[in-house]
Write a protein that holds these residues in place. Sequence first.
Motif, short mmCIF file in Angstrom:
data_model
loop_
_atom_site.label_atom_id
_atom_site.label_comp_id
_atom_site.label_asym_id
_atom_site.label_seq_id
_atom_site.Cartn_x
_atom_site.Cartn_y
_atom_site.Cartn_z
N LEU A 36 0.82 -1.21 0.00
CA LEU A 36 0.00 0.00 0.00
C LEU A 36 0.85 1.26 0.00
N ARG A 37 0.37 2.28 -0.72
CA ARG A 37 1.08 3.57 -0.80
C ARG A 37 1.26 4.21 0.58
N ALA A 38 0.25 4.04 1.45
CA ALA A 38 0.28 4.70 2.75
C ALA A 38 1.48 4.29 3.59
N PHE A 39 2.08 3.14 3.26
CA PHE A 39 3.20 2.63 4.05
C PHE A 39 4.50 2.60 3.23
N ARG A 40 4.60 3.49 2.27
CA ARG A 40 5.76 3.46 1.38
C ARG A 40 7.06 3.82 2.11
N GLY A 77 8.52 2.99 10.54
CA GLY A 77 8.46 3.53 9.18
C GLY A 77 8.38 5.04 9.15
N ARG A 78 7.77 5.63 10.19
CA ARG A 78 7.69 7.09 10.27
C ARG A 78 8.98 7.69 10.82
N ASP A 97 12.09 4.97 2.12
CA ASP A 97 11.58 4.93 0.75
C ASP A 97 12.67 5.39 -0.21
N THR A 98 12.75 4.72 -1.33
CA THR A 98 13.70 5.05 -2.39
C THR A 98 12.93 5.14 -3.69
N PRO A 99 13.52 5.75 -4.72
CA PRO A 99 12.82 5.80 -6.01
C PRO A 99 12.45 4.42 -6.53
#
Length: 519
Positions: free
Chosen positions: A419-423, A477-478, A483-485
């Motif tokens: 999910l995007r929310a946890f990227r 995660g926060r 996150d990387t490209p």
Amino acid sequence: MNSLDWAVLIGYFGVMVAIGVWSHKRVDNVSDFFTAGGKMPWWLSGISHHMSGYSAVMFTGYAGIAYTYGVTSFVTWSFPIALGIAIGARLFAPRINRLRSRLHVASPLEYLKNRYDLRTQQALAWSGMLLKIVDVGAKWAAIATLLSVFTGASLNQGILVTGVITAIYCTIGGLWADALTELGQFVIQLFAGVAMFVAVVAELGPHGGFLGVWDEPELAGHGKPLVGPYGTVFLLAFLFIKLFEYNGGMLNQAQRYMATANAKEAARSARLSAILWLVWPLVLFFPMWMSPLLVDAKKPDGSDAYALMTEQLLPHGLLGLVIVGFFSHTMAMCSSDANAIAAVFTRDVAPALSARARGWSERAGLLAARLTTVAFLGLSMAVATQVNSPAFKDIITVVIKWVAGLMGPIAIPMMLGLLRAFRTCGPTAALTSWGAGLFAFYLVNYPVNDAVEGGVALQFQVSIPLAVSLVLYVLVGRLKPEDTPERDALIERVNTDDDGPTGAAGAEALPAKSPQARG
């Protein structure tokens, strides 16, 4: 059982093997073996998804809960599953399908190497495989327990017979064999379940009939939705656990989503499975709720109540059909689990351990998949012989405490990573969540449980590991975003719609890599 019942049972085994032989013709490569090449119709995927979630545990462990507590067996088991799958039809099913269609993977865990890193993938793969061995072992023990009631066969004999038959058809036919046998098993269970329902209703006249029966003293408290150890906290914990488990956390359900042609078909498959989970268990559970009126269970946990009632109420022939229904559920779940674990080992574990495995040809990979399937079934059958031992205790303890309690730490990084929310949640968040969740399971179920008078309540045994994993995954995660490209591009590929320029762009954002290339 008489000769007619045996004929029904042996005929069923023969049909299962024949389906496996026929399915063998449709398996040309590893993709066909593990995901049906993405060619499975949504309705077959949905029925297969539904059936692969059952086992004889329903007719032993959950029958015991129904015998003791009543309708809470439905409220705290199949209802959370139905709701979890309905949510997953929108949240997870389309994304899991895109793992195959866009990333070209054959294992639900194969994408984790790029989503996190190799260490995370291996941690989840190994722990998931070990948990599945214990889980499937409990299923073999459940069906062997039922077989012993009807035939007098020993536990080990029952485990051997069902395990060998399952190994034959799922090893040669792959996911196609699993799905087609599950379709046949669904039809069998439809007839068997209705027969048992009608037989029980016919016995309720002296007890006030279909509606008045709930006033009988034997059923006092059986109409309460939450009772005993199955309270509100347990229900909420089970809902979260089943949301992850039945949408892919236990791997075999994820394969059903991957096997459909596209994301929309996967979502339709999930919706069908959710409807079946909401409706069909009511038919199966009703006789179990009535069992205190009709039989006296011999086992303290009531796990033999349904089998005793079946023997008492059904004529020969129909009795054989219901016994086949017991087998069908267990073989459906165990064969699908075996296929899923074979996918994880051959696609995720073996390439990380061996350079030779990274260079397997299609033929060699297919052979490895079949050998792994046999090995997994053998190990789970060995574990089944230890169910009811001091280490594992009874069947329902294994299924609820071990499987439900350990599911969260394994499934959360896998499922939320889509999910995007946890990227921003990277390898550190995933491994911290996984490790701390497993440690919390150990603490709650052993040192703390031993130190607390009366032990830790079941609802906390299953909920605390999940809560620890979920909180730490989000929090780490926060606090430590990773996150990387490349990771963002992968997440976009599984989150964009199938149609339109955005979806096409997302699908091409990151070239897919084969397991060999990723080695």
